[in-house]
Motif scaffolding. Structure first.
Motif, PDB file in Angstrom:
ATOM      1  N   ALA A 212      12.312  60.272  93.913  1.00 15.29           N
ATOM      2  CA  ALA A 212      13.590  60.396  94.617  1.00 15.29           C
ATOM      3  C   ALA A 212      13.756  59.308  95.671  1.00 15.29           C
ATOM      4  N   TRP A 213      12.659  58.928  96.339  1.00 18.26           N
ATOM      5  CA  TRP A 213      12.737  57.874  97.361  1.00 18.26           C
ATOM      6  C   TRP A 213      13.175  56.555  96.736  1.00 18.26           C
ATOM      7  N   ILE A 214      12.573  56.201  95.598  1.00 17.50           N
ATOM      8  CA  ILE A 214      12.943  54.961  94.910  1.00 17.50           C
ATOM      9  C   ILE A 214      14.388  55.033  94.423  1.00 17.50           C
ATOM     10  N   ALA A 215      14.769  56.177  93.857  1.00 11.58           N
ATOM     11  CA  ALA A 215      16.126  56.325  93.313  1.00 11.58           C
ATOM     12  C   ALA A 215      17.186  56.240  94.404  1.00 11.58           C
ATOM     13  N   SER A 216      16.952  56.919  95.529  1.00  9.62           N
ATOM     14  CA  SER A 216      17.949  56.922  96.603  1.00  9.62           C
ATOM     15  C   SER A 216      18.078  55.560  97.268  1.00  9.62           C
TER      16      SER A 216
END
Length: 526
Positions: free
Chosen positions: A87-91
């Motif tokens: 989620a960190w990479i995606a956001s």
């Protein structure tokens, strides 16, 4: 089998009618394809987050996770632990990227980057993934309801499929999102109700669950040794990271939701809200599975009918009762884990509560299938029909194609579910299929977004090599014993990990080699 009391049947019918009414309500707004596919970008971030959470919390979670925890341990929970990293990479990277492109399809930019073959390949992978997902959801809901009503699983899938298709076609993406908000709440409450009933009816309560679980190693997250042959902690962590990265970065179900948000910031918030809710919710379902294991250790006679049923299914209708009993006595918890939750519901839930919990399971199925139908129809319309058949479509014709695509993929998903009848583990089947189809998509996407110097030929070569590796890892296990040395030695969950890395790293290596070759050639010319 059990005939549902009138009160439970009424609750289920009211729930299904309510979903259709929601579809009818939002159908009045669907005057354009933009409204149908992305709600004209008007949905608040918190609602999108709940919608993504509801999509994750499918019947694969509702039934498959407790079945997995009952049959083995908490190893599969490591999948949820990996979500924050993805989620960190995606956001940080993916959400701004897609919002900037403005393309409703997650795969259009790959044609601009590498050519039409890249778009076509990822679209095919996505649609196959969706069919596998929808099929496993249909199968899971039929598995549960069969124990309650006694009808064949195929009949249950057809009836449920008609209801889901109806409200999805009528309401579009806005109806999907707002019904998923409601369904997310219903599912979570249903899980708490199930856990309360298990603990309340078991001598010793929570203490007994902890005692039995510790004694039988039911809370283990898997071995921490660097072993990629078995389902260790690291195998599931890597699998979870790559599959969640694919979900957040390449899955049309989620990309389409990014476009429904009012801003990039709201879209990123929705991801983090999903993670914040899903991780503890998935833990809740593992606790339910372990509690069911402890419950039936205390009441072993209550699970015997399930063992007999599974043994009968394995041996067939011609088997004698003695043969069935003999096989039943040899079955292990993992052989019948998926049937334990439906059995508990049938035998232990009071009237009224049972209807509410069935509605929760129905909502778990409906939210995932409806979003998958809408996303698949969008991809088919944008990436196949408009790309290869009719680039210029009137708004009316565009909506017609979206409607037809939604119905078609709903029917195909239903057919896939019928074909899956008889699989041993619902969660394992879904994990294996998603890993096969998603590996190539993610590897190509990462290559395109990270290595700007990689061109069409390097990407195509890397993808072909990656597909060969994925096919070898998947099907080499079926080779005869004399070809044992050719078999894939790694765990099947490593398919997406190795497949993704193969395409990405081979693409980088080819790009680097080509660049060096050009430099040397230029020096020779000078």
């Amino acid at each position: 089998m059990k005939r549902l009391p009138i009160i439970d049947l009424s609750i289920i019918i009211i729930y299904l009618l309510a979903m259709v009414i929601v579809g009818l309500y939002f159908s009045r707004k669907n005057k354009s394809s933009a409204q149908y596919t992305k709600a004209s970008g008007s949905i608040p971030g918190w609602a999108i987050g709940l919608s993504i959470y509801a999509t994750f919390l499918s019947s694969n979670t509702f039934l498959g996770v407790p079945g997995k925890a009952f049959g083995s341990n908490w190893n599969a929970f490591v999948f949820s632990i990996s979500m924050p990293f993805a989620a960190w990479i995606a956001s940080k990277y993916f959400v701004p990227f897609y919002r900037k492109t403005g393309e409703i399809s997650a795969y259009t930019h790959l044609e601009h980057r590498f050519g039409s073959w890249a778009r076509t390949y990822t679209v095919i992978c996505f649609l196959l993934t969706q069919l596998a997902r929808m099929g496993s959801i249909f199968f899971g809901i039929a598995l549960s309801l069969q124990a309650l009503v006694g009808y064949p699983m195929s009949t249950i899938m057809i009836v449920m499929g008609i209801c889901i298709i109806l409200y999805t076609v009528l309401g579009g993406m806005e109806a999907v999102i707002w019904t998923e908000v409601i369904q997310g709440v219903i599912k979570t409450l249903g899980a708490f109700v199930i856990l309360y009933l298990i603990i309340n009816d078991m001598p010793g309560g929570i203490s007994k669950v902890l005692e039995t679980g510790n004694h039988d190693d039911k809370f283990s997250l898997g071995a921490f040794s660097p072993n990629f042959v078995e389902s260790t902690f690291w195998v599931v962590l890597f699998y979870g990271f790559f599959i969640n990265l694919n979900n957040f970065g390449m899955d049309q179900n989620y990309i389409q939701r990014y476009h429904t948000a009012t801003s990039s910031k709201e879209a990123s918030k929705s991801l983090w809200l999903c993670v914040a809710m899903y991780v503890p919710a998935s833990l809740l379902f593992f606790i339910i599975g372990s509690s069911l294991y402890s419950y039936y250790q205390v009441h072993p006679q209550d699970i015997e009918i399930v063992r007999q049923q599974v043994a009968g299914e394995k041996l067939g209708s011609l088997a004698s009762s003695h043969q069935i009993s003999q096989l039943a006595s040899t079955l292990k918890p993992e052989d019948y884990g998926d049937k334990v939750m439906p059995h508990f519901m049938v035998t232990k839930m009071p009237a009224g509560i049972l209807g509410l919990v069935i509605s929760a399971i129905l909502s778990a199925a409906m939210s995932t299938i409806s979003s998958g139908m809408n996303a698949s129809a969008t991809v088919f319309t944008v990436d196949i029909y408009k790309r290869y058949f009719k680039p210029e479509l009137s708004e009316k014709k565009n909506l017609q194609v979206l409607y037809i695509g939604t119905v078609a993929f709903g029917l195909l998903g239903m057919g896939t579910g019928i074909a899956m009848i008889g699989v041993k583990s619902l969660l394992d089947a879904w994990w294996e299929l998603s890993g096969i189809f998603a590996g190539g998509m993610l590897g190509l996407f990462l290559l395109g977004i990270i290595s700007r110097q990689t061109k069409n030929h390097e990407a195509l070569t890397a993808t072909i090599i990656g597909i060969v590796v994925i096919l070898w890892m998947t099907f080499s296990t079926y080779l005869p014993e004399k070809y044992y040395f050719l078999k894939n030695p790694l765990h099947k969950n490593m398919v997406i990990v190795i497949g993704t890395l193969t395409i990405f790293l081979v693409g980088l290596a080819l790009t680097y080699s080509k660049r060096n070759f050009k430099k040397r050639f230029e020096l020779v010319e000078v």
